[in-house]
Design an enzyme around this catalytic site. Structure first.
Site, PDB file in Angstrom:
ATOM      1  N   ASP A 114     -24.531  19.822 -22.286  1.00 10.28           N
ATOM      2  CA  ASP A 114     -24.086  21.171 -21.943  1.00 10.28           C
ATOM      3  C   ASP A 114     -25.336  22.050 -21.907  1.00 10.28           C
ATOM      4  O   ASP A 114     -26.018  22.126 -20.895  1.00 10.28           O
ATOM      5  CB  ASP A 114     -23.062  21.583 -23.013  1.00 10.28           C
ATOM      6  CG  ASP A 114     -22.364  22.881 -22.716  1.00 10.28           C
ATOM      7  OD1 ASP A 114     -22.820  23.622 -21.849  1.00 10.28           O
ATOM      8  OD2 ASP A 114     -21.342  23.182 -23.358  1.00 10.28           O
ATOM      9  N   LYS A 147     -19.372  11.554 -32.386  1.00  8.44           N
ATOM     10  CA  LYS A 147     -18.432  10.483 -32.114  1.00  8.44           C
ATOM     11  C   LYS A 147     -18.221  10.304 -30.616  1.00  8.44           C
ATOM     12  O   LYS A 147     -17.760   9.261 -30.171  1.00  8.44           O
ATOM     13  CB  LYS A 147     -17.080  10.805 -32.769  1.00  8.44           C
ATOM     14  CG  LYS A 147     -17.135  10.870 -34.275  1.00  8.44           C
ATOM     15  CD  LYS A 147     -15.755  11.348 -34.799  1.00  8.44           C
ATOM     16  CE  LYS A 147     -15.823  11.634 -36.274  1.00  8.44           C
ATOM     17  NZ  LYS A 147     -14.588  12.258 -36.765  1.00  8.44           N
ATOM     18  N   GLY A 148     -18.508  11.337 -29.853  1.00  4.94           N
ATOM     19  CA  GLY A 148     -18.100  11.387 -28.451  1.00  4.94           C
ATOM     20  C   GLY A 148     -18.533  10.225 -27.585  1.00  4.94           C
ATOM     21  O   GLY A 148     -17.851   9.871 -26.621  1.00  4.94           O
ATOM     22  N   GLU A 188     -25.385   9.396 -24.535  1.00  7.63           N
ATOM     23  CA  GLU A 188     -24.730  10.677 -24.828  1.00  7.63           C
ATOM     24  C   GLU A 188     -23.478  10.844 -23.982  1.00  7.63           C
ATOM     25  O   GLU A 188     -23.447  10.396 -22.830  1.00  7.63           O
ATOM     26  CB  GLU A 188     -25.694  11.830 -24.503  1.00  7.63           C
ATOM     27  CG  GLU A 188     -26.283  12.529 -25.696  1.00  7.63           C
ATOM     28  CD  GLU A 188     -25.309  13.430 -26.457  1.00  7.63           C
ATOM     29  OE1 GLU A 188     -24.093  13.156 -26.492  1.00  7.63           O
ATOM     30  OE2 GLU A 188     -25.780  14.404 -27.028  1.00  7.63           O
TER      31      GLU A 188
END
Ligand code: 5GP
Length: 179
Positions: A104, A44-45, A100
């Protein structure tokens, strides 16, 4: 929400986000001249970033979304990724631009890229809003990057903790448990 003690110092302000997204939009508009890229948002980010980025691109863009879930603790990815919602559109001969929120370890993206490449697109590139410095276990090969940030857990502008904080208009550190 502003008096929430878990909301830490601002890492990327609203002004900086918007200025950089305007630049990214201009660059993408010029790079994809004469083509209609398919923006693939990773839910969802990425939904907040994708919505602003798309409006900064002056081309006929199309949209699709994928949702992935990675196994691991709340604040660390394990690299094992599962597709929770797949794309609706066929990628054959499409110019795919993956949008995106944050890279990370880079493991989620490495998995996504392999998966999308196998579907016969004309190209697959990645636009990541945030990249954590020094943490990538694999070369993420990012065509567009918004900001490189220190390796701290951050929230806001799409990024959550247990589904909260996605609506903060800036990116900040998280001071709560697990951070
Ligand atoms: P990677 O596979 O690159 O280690 O992790 C990528 C995914 O982990 C991101 O798409 C995001 O969902 C989550 N993630 C990584 N770092 C952070 C962070 O600092 N804050 C939040 N909220 N999510 C993160």
């Amino acid at each position: 929400m502003l008096d929430d003690p878990n909301i830490g110092p601002v890492v990327v302000s609203e002004d900086k986000l918007q200025a950089r997204i305007t630049e990214l939009g201009e660059q993408i508009t010029s790079d994809y001249q004469g083509r209609a890229p398919l923006l693939v948002g990773v839910l969802k980010g990425a939904f907040v970033f994708m919505s602003d980025l798309a409006r900064a691109i002056n081309l006929p863009v199309e949209f699709d979304f994928m949702a992935v879930s990675s196994y691991g603790s709340a604040t660390k990815t394990s690299g094992v990724v599962r597709i929770v919602k797949d794309l609706d559109l066929d990628l054959t001969d499409r110019h795919v631009l993956v949008v995106e929120d944050i890279v990370d370890s880079g493991l989620t993206l490495a998995y996504l890229r392999r998966n999308l490449r196998a579907r016969g697109p004309a190209s697959v590139e990645v636009c990541a809003l945030l990249v954590k410095e020094g943490l990538q276990k694999v070369d993420p090969d990012l065509r567009y990057v918004g900001f490189r940030i220190p390796p701290e857990f951050v929230i806001g502008y799409g990024l959550d903790v247990a589904e909260r904080y996605r609506n903060l208009p800036y990116v900040c550190t998280y001071l709560g448990e697990g951070s």
